[in-house]
Motif scaffolding. Structure first.
Motif, mmCIF file in Angstrom:
data_model
loop_
_atom_site.group_PDB
_atom_site.id
_atom_site.type_symbol
_atom_site.label_atom_id
_atom_site.label_comp_id
_atom_site.label_asym_id
_atom_site.label_seq_id
_atom_site.Cartn_x
_atom_site.Cartn_y
_atom_site.Cartn_z
ATOM 1 N N LEU A 186 28.804 27.142 32.791
ATOM 2 C CA LEU A 186 30.095 26.471 32.994
ATOM 3 C C LEU A 186 31.230 27.496 33.095
ATOM 4 O O LEU A 186 32.116 27.370 33.940
ATOM 5 N N ALA A 187 31.178 28.505 32.236
ATOM 6 C CA ALA A 187 32.189 29.557 32.291
ATOM 7 C C ALA A 187 32.109 30.320 33.608
ATOM 8 O O ALA A 187 33.132 30.687 34.201
ATOM 9 N N GLY A 188 30.878 30.541 34.088
ATOM 10 C CA GLY A 188 30.696 31.227 35.355
ATOM 11 C C GLY A 188 31.294 30.465 36.520
ATOM 12 O O GLY A 188 31.869 31.063 37.438
ATOM 13 N N LEU A 189 31.199 29.151 36.505
ATOM 14 C CA LEU A 189 31.791 28.336 37.563
ATOM 15 C C LEU A 189 33.310 28.439 37.555
ATOM 16 O O LEU A 189 33.954 28.483 38.605
ATOM 17 N N VAL A 190 33.882 28.487 36.354
ATOM 18 C CA VAL A 190 35.335 28.644 36.247
ATOM 19 C C VAL A 190 35.762 30.017 36.769
ATOM 20 O O VAL A 190 36.722 30.140 37.540
ATOM 21 N N ILE A 191 35.034 31.062 36.347
ATOM 22 C CA ILE A 191 35.361 32.422 36.805
ATOM 23 C C ILE A 191 35.185 32.535 38.313
ATOM 24 O O ILE A 191 35.954 33.215 38.999
ATOM 25 N N ASN A 192 34.179 31.853 38.840
ATOM 26 C CA ASN A 192 33.935 31.881 40.281
ATOM 27 C C ASN A 192 35.105 31.306 41.062
ATOM 28 O O ASN A 192 35.400 31.725 42.179
ATOM 29 N N THR A 193 35.784 30.337 40.477
ATOM 30 C CA THR A 193 36.968 29.754 41.117
ATOM 31 C C THR A 193 38.173 30.680 40.998
ATOM 32 O O THR A 193 38.958 30.814 41.943
ATOM 33 N N LEU A 194 38.296 31.355 39.862
ATOM 34 C CA LEU A 194 39.445 32.221 39.617
ATOM 35 C C LEU A 194 39.331 33.567 40.320
ATOM 36 O O LEU A 194 40.334 34.260 40.501
ATOM 37 N N LYS A 195 38.124 33.934 40.720
ATOM 38 C CA LYS A 195 37.942 35.284 41.276
ATOM 39 C C LYS A 195 38.625 35.464 42.634
ATOM 40 O O LYS A 195 39.046 36.575 42.961
ATOM 41 N N LEU A 196 38.752 34.394 43.428
ATOM 42 C CA LEU A 196 39.373 34.524 44.745
ATOM 43 C C LEU A 196 40.835 34.967 44.662
ATOM 44 O O LEU A 196 41.222 35.932 45.327
ATOM 45 N N PRO A 197 41.675 34.320 43.865
ATOM 46 C CA PRO A 197 43.059 34.818 43.757
ATOM 47 C C PRO A 197 43.146 36.200 43.105
ATOM 48 O O PRO A 197 44.041 36.980 43.436
ATOM 49 N N ILE A 198 42.216 36.504 42.196
ATOM 50 C CA ILE A 198 42.227 37.830 41.565
ATOM 51 C C ILE A 198 41.928 38.909 42.592
ATOM 52 O O ILE A 198 42.648 39.916 42.711
ATOM 53 N N LEU A 199 40.858 38.719 43.369
ATOM 54 C CA LEU A 199 40.505 39.702 44.389
ATOM 55 C C LEU A 199 41.584 39.805 45.460
ATOM 56 O O LEU A 199 41.894 40.894 45.952
ATOM 57 N N ALA A 200 42.159 38.655 45.835
ATOM 58 C CA ALA A 200 43.209 38.670 46.853
ATOM 59 C C ALA A 200 44.440 39.434 46.366
ATOM 60 O O ALA A 200 45.096 40.144 47.137
ATOM 61 N N SER A 201 44.774 39.306 45.094
ATOM 62 C CA SER A 201 45.951 39.991 44.559
ATOM 63 C C SER A 201 45.789 41.496 44.574
ATOM 64 O O SER A 201 46.783 42.240 44.604
ATOM 65 N N PHE A 202 44.543 41.975 44.543
ATOM 66 C CA PHE A 202 44.288 43.407 44.592
ATOM 67 C C PHE A 202 43.831 43.870 45.990
ATOM 68 O O PHE A 202 43.381 45.001 46.161
ATOM 69 N N GLY A 203 43.951 42.997 46.976
ATOM 70 C CA GLY A 203 43.615 43.355 48.335
ATOM 71 C C GLY A 203 42.135 43.553 48.571
ATOM 72 O O GLY A 203 41.740 44.287 49.489
ATOM 73 N N LEU A 204 41.280 42.874 47.782
ATOM 74 C CA LEU A 204 39.836 43.045 47.908
ATOM 75 C C LEU A 204 39.140 41.817 48.458
ATOM 76 O O LEU A 204 37.916 41.803 48.562
ATOM 77 N N ALA A 205 39.890 40.785 48.788
ATOM 78 C CA ALA A 205 39.275 39.606 49.405
ATOM 79 C C ALA A 205 38.763 39.991 50.777
ATOM 80 O O ALA A 205 39.324 40.857 51.464
ATOM 81 N N ALA A 206 37.667 39.364 51.216
ATOM 82 C CA ALA A 206 37.057 39.705 52.498
ATOM 83 C C ALA A 206 38.025 39.449 53.644
ATOM 84 O O ALA A 206 38.742 38.447 53.660
ATOM 85 N N ARG A 207 38.039 40.371 54.601
ATOM 86 C CA ARG A 207 38.884 40.234 55.776
ATOM 87 C C ARG A 207 37.995 39.964 56.996
ATOM 88 O O ARG A 207 37.084 40.717 57.282
ATOM 89 N N ARG A 208 38.283 38.897 57.711
ATOM 90 C CA ARG A 208 37.432 38.497 58.811
ATOM 91 C C ARG A 208 38.152 38.546 60.158
ATOM 92 O O ARG A 208 37.670 38.039 61.149
ATOM 93 N N SER A 209 39.367 39.084 60.181
ATOM 94 C CA SER A 209 40.094 39.152 61.448
ATOM 95 C C SER A 209 40.884 40.454 61.533
ATOM 96 O O SER A 209 41.022 41.151 60.534
#
Length: 209
Positions: A186-209
């Motif tokens: 359950l904690a992993g599912l929550v972290i999985n949701t929070l990881k996208l804004p965290i990675l995006a804030s550090f410029g590590l979200a995947a870039r596809r364009s």
């Protein structure tokens, strides 16, 4: 083709690097907090070696994982990697520590049995964290490779057997082990949701364009 292959390698190396940093900060945080609260070490040297081995199996299998190459230049930014890893490790450490405290309270575990819970929780969260970090463009991303699934299953089964049968550590009741597993998922599912804004804030979200 060579550029695309190189970018796939970069994605795997990025996952590997973030995972190593996350586990490093997570283990230090959990064991340090546990020591100050219990006045004893929550992992024996043998359990520490076993923890490192199980986590390294799944970390090495990242080299075989299915990834999608980005369509823009990839640049190593160490400061951003460390920042993202610290943020994610704070979440995983909090999940492990909260699960350990709740389980210890529910089942009234002594320090020896608490070591079993800590060991299993750290190994299990290590497997969960890989599946959280490996997908940086969506919640789940591409299906994982067979090697990644296989090493994850091996680590979870092996640590479950060790905890249930009391190998290197006092045995735990099956119900308490199941409680730990459910809470961590359950904690992993929550972290999985929070990881996208965290990675995006550090410029590590995947870039596809």
């Amino acid at each position: 083709s060579a550029i695309e292959t190189g970018r796939r390698v970069y994605e795997r190396m990025l996952t590997y690097t973030i995972m190593k940093l996350v586990k490093y900060f997570e283990i230090i945080g959990v064991l340090s907090a546990g020591f100050f609260l219990t006045k004893s070490f929550l992992l024996t040297p043998r359990l520490m070696v076993a923890l490192l081995l199980f986590n390294d199996f799944v970390t090495l299998s990242i080299a075989t994982d299915n990834v999608t190459a980005s369509r823009s230049f990839d640049v190593w930014r160490v400061g951003r990697l460390v920042g993202a890893a610290v943020s994610l490790s704070a979440l995983t450490a909090l999940a492990v520590f909260g699960t350990v405290i709740l389980t210890a309270h529910l089942w009234r575990l002594d320090v020896d049995h608490l070591r079993s819970v800590v060991f299993f929780a750290l190994v299990a969260m290590g497997q969960i964290a890989v599946f959280v970090v490996r997908a940086r463009s969506s919640l789940f991303g591409l299906p994982p490779s067979r090697w990644l699934l296989g090493t994850t299953a091996f680590a979870l089964v092996a640590t479950s057997i060790m905890a249930l049968r009391g190998i290197l550590t006092p045995a735990l009741p099956a119900v308490s082990l199941l409680t730990v597993a459910i809470l961590l998922v359950l904690a992993g599912l929550v972290i999985n949701t929070l990881k996208l804004p965290i990675l995006a804030s550090f410029g590590l979200a995947a870039r596809r364009s």
